[in-house]
Structures are given as C-alpha cells and as structure tokens.
Design a protein around this motif. Sequence first.
Motif, PDB file in Angstrom:
ATOM      1  N   ARG A   1      -0.054   1.268  -4.202  1.00 47.89           N
ATOM      2  CA  ARG A   1       1.152   1.680  -3.501  1.00 47.89           C
ATOM      3  C   ARG A   1       0.733   2.615  -2.382  1.00 47.89           C
ATOM      4  O   ARG A   1      -0.360   3.203  -2.412  1.00 47.89           O
TER       5      ARG A   1
ATOM      6  N   GLU B   1      -0.650  -5.145   2.350  1.00 49.60           N
ATOM      7  CA  GLU B   1       0.535  -4.735   3.108  1.00 49.60           C
ATOM      8  C   GLU B   1       0.602  -3.215   3.072  1.00 49.60           C
ATOM      9  O   GLU B   1       0.967  -2.636   2.054  1.00 49.60           O
TER      10      GLU B   1
ATOM     11  N   GLU C   1      -3.428  -2.776  -8.827  1.00 49.34           N
ATOM     12  CA  GLU C   1      -2.243  -2.737  -7.996  1.00 49.34           C
ATOM     13  C   GLU C   1      -2.276  -1.446  -7.187  1.00 49.34           C
ATOM     14  O   GLU C   1      -2.946  -0.489  -7.562  1.00 49.34           O
TER      15      GLU C   1
ATOM     16  N   GLU D   1       6.716   0.213  -3.302  1.00 51.28           N
ATOM     17  CA  GLU D   1       6.649  -0.370  -4.645  1.00 51.28           C
ATOM     18  C   GLU D   1       5.189  -0.712  -4.942  1.00 51.28           C
ATOM     19  O   GLU D   1       4.388  -0.878  -4.026  1.00 51.28           O
TER      20      GLU D   1
ATOM     21  N   LYS E   1       2.159  -3.012  -5.598  1.00 52.30           N
ATOM     22  CA  LYS E   1       1.832  -4.372  -5.173  1.00 52.30           C
ATOM     23  C   LYS E   1       0.479  -4.750  -5.752  1.00 52.30           C
ATOM     24  O   LYS E   1      -0.392  -3.898  -5.911  1.00 52.30           O
ATOM     25  N   ARG E   2       0.297  -6.016  -6.049  1.00 54.42           N
ATOM     26  CA  ARG E   2      -0.984  -6.484  -6.572  1.00 54.42           C
ATOM     27  C   ARG E   2      -2.049  -6.369  -5.480  1.00 54.42           C
ATOM     28  O   ARG E   2      -1.830  -6.769  -4.342  1.00 54.42           O
TER      29      ARG E   2
END
Length: 106
Positions: A77, A21, A75, A7, A9-10
């Motif tokens: 991914r 992450e 952001e 997904e 993510k910031r």
Amino acid sequence: MISTWSEWKRYPRAGRGENIEAPISPGLYEVRNAATGALHAFSAVDNVAQALALLQVGSRTWFGRREPANQPDLEYRTCATSTKADAKTMAERMIGRRETYISGAA
C-alpha cells in the motif's frame, strides 16, 4: 498534511506483465506478507513508484533470473505526501505508534 493510505494491492510477480500502481511523488510505502501480515519493507521516499519498482523481492539464480517458487506472496500500500520531509515525519509517527502498541502488548 492529511494523507491517506491506498488499499492493499498484490505485489506484481516477475514475468506476469503486472504493474505497480503507485504515485510518482514523495510518500510512504509498506509491503507485507499477504498470508501472515509480517512486514517485508517500509520506507519514506522521494518517488514511491520508483522505490517499489526497485525493491528486491525473492531470490535470484546464478543467471540473474528470479526463482518464482521462492517469491513470497506480498501485498503493498502507498501514501502520497507533498514532500519527502512530510513522508519522514509521518513514518516516524507510525513507528512511534507501533512501538507504543508493542510495548503495551508485552
């Protein structure tokens, strides 16, 4: 080689203690501007987490500190693969699809 994207993510901001992450393995990453969706960075790499951590985001002052006001809202991914060769193949396919889409839309 069936890989899936994470997904969105910031992207962590400097000085906030936030972490990236991402897999510590070969794969792809994509970083975009959260507001516009404009692509900021995309690559196939040996270690996704390391590549994202080393990615230069924002500008630096003379004293080596980042200026938080100039950092775009980004952001990211990720997509893990077995090998870097698989990551490169997947990246080439994605680039080919984007070029086809853009040429068809023009």
